[in-house]
Design a protein around this motif. Structure first.
Motif, PDB file in Angstrom:
ATOM      1  N   UNK A 188       0.810  -1.224   0.000  1.00 22.65           N
ATOM      2  CA  UNK A 188       0.000   0.000   0.000  1.00 22.65           C
ATOM      3  C   UNK A 188       0.842   1.273   0.000  1.00 22.65           C
ATOM      4  N   UNK A 189       2.078   1.210   0.519  1.00 19.43           N
ATOM      5  CA  UNK A 189       2.864   2.429   0.740  1.00 19.43           C
ATOM      6  C   UNK A 189       3.178   3.189  -0.553  1.00 19.43           C
ATOM      7  N   UNK A 230       1.760 -17.867  -4.082  1.00 20.75           N
ATOM      8  CA  UNK A 230       1.745 -17.345  -2.709  1.00 20.75           C
ATOM      9  C   UNK A 230       1.653 -15.820  -2.751  1.00 20.75           C
ATOM     10  N   UNK A 231       0.503 -15.308  -2.374  1.00 20.22           N
ATOM     11  CA  UNK A 231       0.163 -13.881  -2.401  1.00 20.22           C
ATOM     12  C   UNK A 231       0.601 -13.276  -1.073  1.00 20.22           C
ATOM     13  N   UNK A 232       1.596 -12.376  -1.116  1.00 18.84           N
ATOM     14  CA  UNK A 232       2.103 -11.734   0.102  1.00 18.84           C
ATOM     15  C   UNK A 232       1.785 -10.246   0.021  1.00 18.84           C
ATOM     16  N   UNK A 233       0.825  -9.804   0.816  1.00 19.35           N
ATOM     17  CA  UNK A 233       0.403  -8.399   0.816  1.00 19.35           C
ATOM     18  C   UNK A 233       1.109  -7.646   1.934  1.00 19.35           C
ATOM     19  N   UNK A 234       1.455  -6.386   1.664  1.00 20.53           N
ATOM     20  CA  UNK A 234       2.114  -5.532   2.652  1.00 20.53           C
ATOM     21  C   UNK A 234       1.270  -4.289   2.915  1.00 20.53           C
ATOM     22  N   UNK A 235       1.119  -3.952   4.199  1.00 23.23           N
ATOM     23  CA  UNK A 235       0.399  -2.735   4.578  1.00 23.23           C
ATOM     24  C   UNK A 235       1.147  -2.046   5.712  1.00 23.23           C
ATOM     25  N   UNK A 236       0.988  -0.729   5.798  1.00 16.18           N
ATOM     26  CA  UNK A 236       1.521   0.037   6.914  1.00 16.18           C
ATOM     27  C   UNK A 236       0.366   0.801   7.551  1.00 16.18           C
ATOM     28  N   UNK A 237       0.171   0.688   8.867  1.00 15.83           N
ATOM     29  CA  UNK A 237      -0.957   1.376   9.495  1.00 15.83           C
ATOM     30  C   UNK A 237      -0.980   2.886   9.264  1.00 15.83           C
ATOM     31  N   UNK A 238       0.179   3.504   8.994  1.00 15.02           N
ATOM     32  CA  UNK A 238       0.149   4.947   8.762  1.00 15.02           C
ATOM     33  C   UNK A 238      -0.458   5.299   7.415  1.00 15.02           C
TER      34      UNK A 238
END
Length: 279
Positions: A188-189, A230-238
């Motif tokens: 998402x970043x 293999x689906x590796x999703x990345x998110x940052x709470x900010x």
């Protein structure tokens, strides 16, 4: 048509791992050290643990998903109660450097120090020694991989060379270190992080359209499902944790849950499975 020869647990069609990078203000401090004097810039990172994290945890709870949170050791020291809440809710804590250092710019000894300090802080705060690593700033060296194996890490989730797990090799020989590869479009970043001064991104691109980003994440999942990957999703709470964007995470998790034949696992679960079944 599937192009993957891995048989996932329960004959699932594909695997999904949700990961959270809890960088807090250390993303900005590592990239722009003078941000120590920029309370506005630091506040964007602080929004992550102080506001966005709770929404992310609630979304994961809602859909019954155990995620991996990659945390710099310094962030664990500053926000210990937040880390303990993550663990209490059943999530894995992974290593993300000590102060979100760029490992590609450090000597091997400097990397060792950052890894050791990070392990110490994360273990002290969370009660568990991390077994997974994600390179802060997205870069590292061959020396990093050597250190990870020497220090007993099960896996890295830092590189982009595949869409399936694989063992790292050293001098042509397979090592015990497993890679859980990433892709920028599942992060998402790059879509949502923005700052005027210091400029981020450097070209001052604008924040992406929410609907289009969610469509990208869903279309990628369809492809991973079709090919058995293999689906590796990345998110940052900010970035994902704002009142509007958290709905994107919720809708993606709902989309994942709609498929009964998807194996949802955290990083450690994937590494332990792959290590046994592909060694």
């Amino acid at each position: 048509m599937p192009d993957n020869n891995i048989v996932w647990p329960n004959n699932a069609k594909c695997a999904v791992t949700v990961t959270i990078n809890l960088d807090a203000e250390y993303f900005w401090l590592s990239m722009f050290p003078d941000s120590i004097h920029r309370p506005k810039t630091l506040s964007m990172g602080q929004y992550g643990p102080n506001r966005g994290l709770q929404r992310v945890l609630d979304a994961l709870d809602q859909y019954g998903i155990s995620a991996t949170f990659f945390v710099p050791g310094k962030v664990a020291e500053i926000y210990p109660e937040h880390i303990q809440e993550i663990v209490r809710r059943g999530h894995e804590i992974g290593h993300h450097g000590y102060a979100h250092e760029n490992f590609g710019h450090l000597t091997v000894e400097q990397q060792r120090e950052a890894l050791e300090k990070g392990v110490e802080s994360l273990e002290m705060v969370s009660g568990t020694r991390p077994v997974g690593f994600r390179a802060p700033e997205g870069e590292m060296t061959q020396g990093t991989l050597d250190l990870l194996q020497e220090m007993g890490f099960l896996y890295s989730s830092s590189l982009f060379g595949d869409d399936r797990p694989y063992f790292h090799k050293r001098d042509g020989q397979q090592t015990s270190l497993i890679e859980l590869p990433l892709h920028w479009e599942l992060n998402d970043f790059p879509f949502f992080a923005f700052n005027y001064t210091p400029a981020f991104p450097a070209g001052q691109g604008r924040i992406a359209n929410y609907t289009q980003v969610l469509s990208t994440w869903k279309e990628e999942l369809k492809g991973y499902y079709e090919y058995g990957l293999h689906y590796v999703a990345q998110f940052d709470p900010q970035t994902i944790g704002t009142p509007g964007r958290i709905a994107l995470l919720e809708q993606l998790l709902e989309f994942i849950r709609e498929k009964d034949d998807v194996w949802i696992c955290n990083g450690r679960e994937m590494a332990e499975f792959y290590g046994v079944n592909r060694a």
